[in-house]
Design an enzyme around this catalytic site. Sequence first.
Site, PDB file in Angstrom:
ATOM      1  N   ALA A 142      39.632  11.386  32.431  1.00  0.00           N
ATOM      2  CA  ALA A 142      39.279  12.712  31.938  1.00  0.00           C
ATOM      3  C   ALA A 142      40.019  13.076  30.652  1.00  0.00           C
ATOM      4  O   ALA A 142      39.744  14.125  30.058  1.00  0.00           O
ATOM      5  CB  ALA A 142      39.574  13.761  33.013  1.00  0.00           C
ATOM      6  N   ASP A 143      40.933  12.223  30.212  1.00  0.00           N
ATOM      7  CA  ASP A 143      41.730  12.544  29.030  1.00  0.00           C
ATOM      8  C   ASP A 143      40.894  12.387  27.760  1.00  0.00           C
ATOM      9  O   ASP A 143      40.328  11.315  27.494  1.00  0.00           O
ATOM     10  CB  ASP A 143      42.957  11.627  28.968  1.00  0.00           C
ATOM     11  CG  ASP A 143      43.904  12.045  27.851  1.00  0.00           C
ATOM     12  OD1 ASP A 143      44.780  12.873  28.124  1.00  0.00           O
ATOM     13  OD2 ASP A 143      43.743  11.559  26.719  1.00  0.00           O
ATOM     14  N   ILE A 144      40.826  13.448  26.966  1.00  0.00           N
ATOM     15  CA  ILE A 144      39.997  13.448  25.763  1.00  0.00           C
ATOM     16  C   ILE A 144      40.503  12.433  24.743  1.00  0.00           C
ATOM     17  O   ILE A 144      39.715  11.781  24.048  1.00  0.00           O
ATOM     18  CB  ILE A 144      39.953  14.864  25.147  1.00  0.00           C
ATOM     19  CG1 ILE A 144      39.235  15.816  26.108  1.00  0.00           C
ATOM     20  CG2 ILE A 144      39.262  14.862  23.793  1.00  0.00           C
ATOM     21  CD1 ILE A 144      39.291  17.276  25.701  1.00  0.00           C
TER      22      ILE A 144
END
Length: 289
Positions: free
Chosen positions: A242-244
């Site tokens: 989920a880390d951009i």
Amino acid sequence: MWKEKLKAVNFYDFDYTLLRWQLDPVIRLDREERWVDIPVKLNEDHHIVRVQALGTTLDPVFSVQSDSHEAKSELLNYIKHLFQWDVDLENVHEHFLDTDLEQLFRNHPGTPIVKDFLLYDCLMKVIIHQQLNMKFAYTLSTRFVETLGTQKDGVWFYPDPETVARTPYETLRELQFSQRKAEYVIDTSKQIAEGELDLPALDVMENDDIMKHLTKVRGIGPWTAENWMMFGLGRENLFPKADIGIQNALKHYYHMDRKPTKDEMGAWSKPWSPYLSYASLTLWRSIEG
């Protein structure tokens, strides 16, 4: 003052640790002279340990020194554990030369897991930083430390959980914390201060068990838990899909015109195990600056 010379097992890019730590205004370091002052808490005592690189990424040698004579053995063990100089980063490097991240690892050999100094400090930082852009995130964590922490010989120490637990929400609201984030920081600190949440005890658990335990705490979701496991505990096999930043790095690395899906990231990352954390760090590194 005592001084010791230590070596890492092999590859170790100390300059990258300084580059990452330089993002945090409360950390005192000098990238040109290649040193950082580490704040260490042992029981109720505050110590400062200076670590300076003397060698290169391929021949990593370090000077470790402090004024704290009575705690020399404990401080040396702490520093070795913090920097993970016993981890064989050459094995990690060789692993990725047989994957599609080969070129990335050739570009950035010896990238270590850059841990935060203490488990509690790391948890506070990742809670404060969640869902914020990097600049404002560090603005808030700096205000938090400078308001509630202590300074010794120019080096900042995070506050202890008991201090934060006694802090009114309004104190953090005055620092531009949202009401919800102020509650997360203070209420989590209360759980730690009262023994309901034992961070060192989590260190002996498997990743999945830590995730289940931490995400029961209000304000700690999967992103926060994964980041704490990586930068607090130094766990080697974490890949926050989920880390951009990781999504953007993969988009750039694979020359995509869109961000990858979580399913794509899951499929690509299977050959990177059991060193997913190093893939994450090196992907972040590839787009920093």
